[in-house]
Design a protein around this motif. Structure first.
Motif, short mmCIF file in Angstrom:
data_model
loop_
_atom_site.label_atom_id
_atom_site.label_comp_id
_atom_site.label_asym_id
_atom_site.label_seq_id
_atom_site.Cartn_x
_atom_site.Cartn_y
_atom_site.Cartn_z
N ILE A 84 0.85 -1.19 0.00
CA ILE A 84 0.00 0.00 0.00
C ILE A 84 0.88 1.23 0.00
O ILE A 84 1.82 1.35 0.81
CB ILE A 84 -0.92 0.01 1.24
CG1 ILE A 84 -1.87 -1.20 1.21
CG2 ILE A 84 -1.71 1.30 1.32
CD1 ILE A 84 -2.59 -1.43 2.51
N LEU A 85 0.60 2.17 -0.90
CA LEU A 85 1.32 3.44 -0.94
C LEU A 85 0.39 4.55 -0.47
O LEU A 85 -0.74 4.67 -0.96
CB LEU A 85 1.79 3.75 -2.37
CG LEU A 85 2.43 5.13 -2.58
CD1 LEU A 85 3.78 5.22 -1.87
CD2 LEU A 85 2.60 5.43 -4.07
N THR A 147 4.24 -4.82 14.46
CA THR A 147 4.43 -4.78 13.01
C THR A 147 3.20 -4.15 12.38
O THR A 147 2.17 -3.94 13.04
CB THR A 147 4.64 -6.21 12.45
OG1 THR A 147 4.98 -6.11 11.06
CG2 THR A 147 3.38 -7.05 12.59
N LEU A 148 3.30 -3.82 11.10
CA LEU A 148 2.18 -3.25 10.38
C LEU A 148 1.39 -4.37 9.71
O LEU A 148 1.92 -5.46 9.45
CB LEU A 148 2.68 -2.26 9.33
CG LEU A 148 3.35 -1.01 9.90
CD1 LEU A 148 4.04 -0.21 8.80
CD2 LEU A 148 2.33 -0.13 10.61
N PRO A 149 0.11 -4.13 9.39
CA PRO A 149 -0.71 -5.20 8.83
C PRO A 149 -0.44 -5.46 7.36
O PRO A 149 -1.00 -6.40 6.78
CB PRO A 149 -2.13 -4.68 9.03
CG PRO A 149 -1.99 -3.20 8.98
CD PRO A 149 -0.67 -2.90 9.63
N ALA A 150 0.37 -4.63 6.73
CA ALA A 150 0.67 -4.78 5.31
C ALA A 150 2.02 -4.14 5.04
O ALA A 150 2.61 -3.49 5.92
CB ALA A 150 -0.41 -4.12 4.45
N ARG A 151 2.51 -4.32 3.84
CA ARG A 151 3.72 -3.62 3.42
C ARG A 151 3.30 -2.20 3.03
O ARG A 151 2.44 -2.01 2.17
CB ARG A 151 4.34 -4.33 2.23
CG ARG A 151 5.60 -3.68 1.69
CD ARG A 151 6.10 -4.42 0.46
NE ARG A 151 7.11 -3.67 -0.25
CZ ARG A 151 7.44 -3.88 -1.52
NH1 ARG A 151 6.82 -4.84 -2.22
NH2 ARG A 151 8.38 -3.16 -2.10
N ASP A 457 -6.77 -2.69 8.16
CA ASP A 457 -7.19 -4.04 8.55
C ASP A 457 -7.94 -4.71 7.40
O ASP A 457 -7.67 -5.88 7.06
CB ASP A 457 -8.08 -3.94 9.78
CG ASP A 457 -8.62 -5.28 10.22
OD1 ASP A 457 -7.81 -6.19 10.46
OD2 ASP A 457 -9.86 -5.43 10.32
N ALA A 458 -8.85 -3.97 6.76
CA ALA A 458 -9.66 -4.55 5.68
C ALA A 458 -8.80 -4.88 4.45
O ALA A 458 -8.96 -5.94 3.85
CB ALA A 458 -10.78 -3.57 5.30
N LEU A 459 -7.91 -3.98 4.08
CA LEU A 459 -7.10 -4.22 2.88
C LEU A 459 -6.11 -5.36 3.10
O LEU A 459 -5.81 -6.11 2.17
CB LEU A 459 -6.34 -2.95 2.50
CG LEU A 459 -7.18 -1.74 2.07
CD1 LEU A 459 -6.28 -0.60 1.60
CD2 LEU A 459 -8.18 -2.11 0.99
N SER A 460 -5.60 -5.50 4.31
CA SER A 460 -4.63 -6.55 4.56
C SER A 460 -5.29 -7.93 4.66
O SER A 460 -4.62 -8.95 4.54
CB SER A 460 -3.85 -6.26 5.84
OG SER A 460 -4.72 -6.26 6.97
N ARG A 461 -6.60 -7.95 4.87
CA ARG A 461 -7.30 -9.21 4.94
C ARG A 461 -7.83 -9.65 3.59
O ARG A 461 -8.39 -10.73 3.47
CB ARG A 461 -8.47 -9.13 5.94
CG ARG A 461 -8.00 -9.14 7.38
CD ARG A 461 -9.14 -9.29 8.36
NE ARG A 461 -9.93 -8.07 8.49
CZ ARG A 461 -11.19 -7.95 8.12
NH1 ARG A 461 -11.81 -8.96 7.56
NH2 ARG A 461 -11.84 -6.82 8.31
#
Length: 461
Positions: A84-85, A147-151, A457-461
């Protein structure tokens, strides 16, 4: 309100640390990073340094990146899941006129107002407050889970308020570093005060300036009136011919590439219950003046326009002067949608003007901009995931909306990096961005942080 087991403690952390998050925003707001004024170049540098230090404290690999103008700030943090940017800008508008501010614009404070608590200061809403909502969401995730839920990559610009001269070259030179699965932009607002919005269409912009020249010099209207062609009369006839009685633009081929609004989006917009009379009433008007067969929100968000922004010619000073001018000019802008081609419209407009010229008149043109519209692919699963996540935080369901203005960065992400962008912001119409006494509601800041936590949370799932 729905949450995941890993999201609940993040939201609780955001609530518990709101005072500290607010203090960090106030510290950033104290830096007068006015990008358009060379006198503040060092302050723009200082704002970039502040962000780099803050991001490193969360665990981002952050750096201040030089450009011919003000520096960019980038940050990268690893994590599982999608890449995600997030884009924002740390520069702000000038503060003039200073005497209309109720306090020093760079001495920000939290104030109590009849509508609730607000953060008052230049940049509070545009865009430091909005930028920091995302940073604070990342901080909370890292504090709770380590940690973060995504890169996640961060991309902060320092020239947005001065035309972004370094933006496109930087994006081209660093395309591989910046390219991600989806881009997030926080430089927009809510619909009303409590409906979150994802902007999915941005109008493009075409700017034209025309000058009609007739006689070789200004003429006495008593001697030449009636027999000499008046450039203002020619210009007025051209301007009047740009629209028909139903408000449609008459330039040949103008509507080529203009899409109809999808039924599901039209239904969402209908559900927003937009008050056109109230919207116009705030500026002393009462009736929509665009295409008569279109809804008010269509006129603002999804239909193209042709507007005259300024006219000059003849004597405009105090008193009266009976003169036929040698020339007359007009500045005309076109807001574009869908697949409209700005260069084809420019060519068609200029041909229409030339075809309307009478004998003894000439026309010259100056172009001021030519950018196409941007339309996001809402079929991308990230869009609906984000919409549902936002709906869980706010009183009203989130809606896909249009934007009457132009935000070039969204188009650059598409054309230069091949990625869609979601424009999600928490500003309000009364934030007075670019004006004295700019503010950002404390609720917008707080719920903005919570909103991004939900979206991540939603995007990483």
């Amino acid at each position: 309100m729905t949450t995941s087991s890993r999201l609940d403690p993040v939201l609780a952390r955001i609530d518990d640390t709101l005072p500290q998050a607010t203090e960090r925003l106030l510290a950033l707001l104290r830096i007068p990073s006015i990008s358009t004024d060379p006198a503040y170049r060092a302050e723009c540098d200082r704002a970039a340094d502040w962000l780099v230090e803050d991001l490193r404290g969360i665990g981002f690999e952050a750096a201040k990146r030089p450009t011919p103008g003000h520096p960019m700030v980038t940050g990268h943090a690893g994590g599982a899941g999608p890449h995600i940017l997030f884009y924002g800008h740390y520069d702000v508008q000038p503060v003039d006129p200073l005497d209309l501010w109720e306090r020093d614009p760079f001495d920000p404070q939290v104030e109590d107002t009849p509508k609730g608590r607000v953060i008052r200061g230049r940049g509070a809403s545009d865009d430091k407050g909005q930028l920091m909502t995302f940073v604070e969401a990342c901080r909370a995730w890292k504090a709770v889970h380590g940690t973060l839920p995504a890169r996640i990559s961060l991309f902060f610009e320092g020239e947005e308020e001065s035309g972004s001269p370094s933006l496109v070259p930087f994006m081209r030179e660093n395309a591989e570093e910046l390219r991600a699965d989806v881009a997030l932009i926080c430089d927009t607002g809510l619909f009303g005060d409590s409906t979150p919005a994802i902007v999915t269409m941005l109008r493009g912009l075409l700017g034209e300036e025309i000058t009609i020249t007739g006689p070789s010099k200004d003429l006495h209207s008593g001697m030449y009136g009636g027999i000499a062609m008046n450039p203002i009369r020619v210009l007025a006839r051209i301007i009047a011919a740009l629209h028909d009685d139903q408000g449609r633009v008459t330039i040949p081929g103008f509507y080529d590439g203009v899409p109809e609004l999808p039924a599901d989006v039209a239904a969402q917009w209908q559900g927003l219950n937009f008050d056109a009379q109230g919207f116009l009433g705030e500026v002393g008007l009462g009736q929509p003046a665009g295409e008569t067969d279109r809804s008010p929100l269509e006129m603002i968000w999804s239909r193209p326009t042709c507007e005259v922004n300024g006219i000059t010619g003849g004597y405009t000073g105090a008193g009266f002067k009976t003169v036929l001018p040698a020339k007359a000019s007009a500045k005309i802008s076109f807001r574009l949608v869908g697949q409209q081609d700005p260069l084809k419209i420019r060519e068609s407009f200029r041909k229409m003007v030339r075809d309307m010229l009478p004998p003894d008149c000439e026309v010259s043109f100056a172009d001021h901009s030519a950018s196409a519209a941007s339309q996001m692919e809402t079929s991308h699963p990230a869009f609906e995931a984000a919409r549902i996540a936002l709906s869980d935080e706010w009183p009203n369901p989130a809606a896909y909306v249009g934007c009457g203005g132009s935000i070039p960065i969204a188009g650059h992400f598409k054309t230069l990096l091949g990625m869609d962008a979601m424009l999600i912001g928490f500003g309000k119409d009364d934030d007075q961005i670019h004006s004295p006494n700019e503010k950002y509601d404390l609720e917008s800041f707080h719920k903005g942080i919570r909103s991004w936590a939900r979206v991540l949370d939603a995007l990483s799932r």
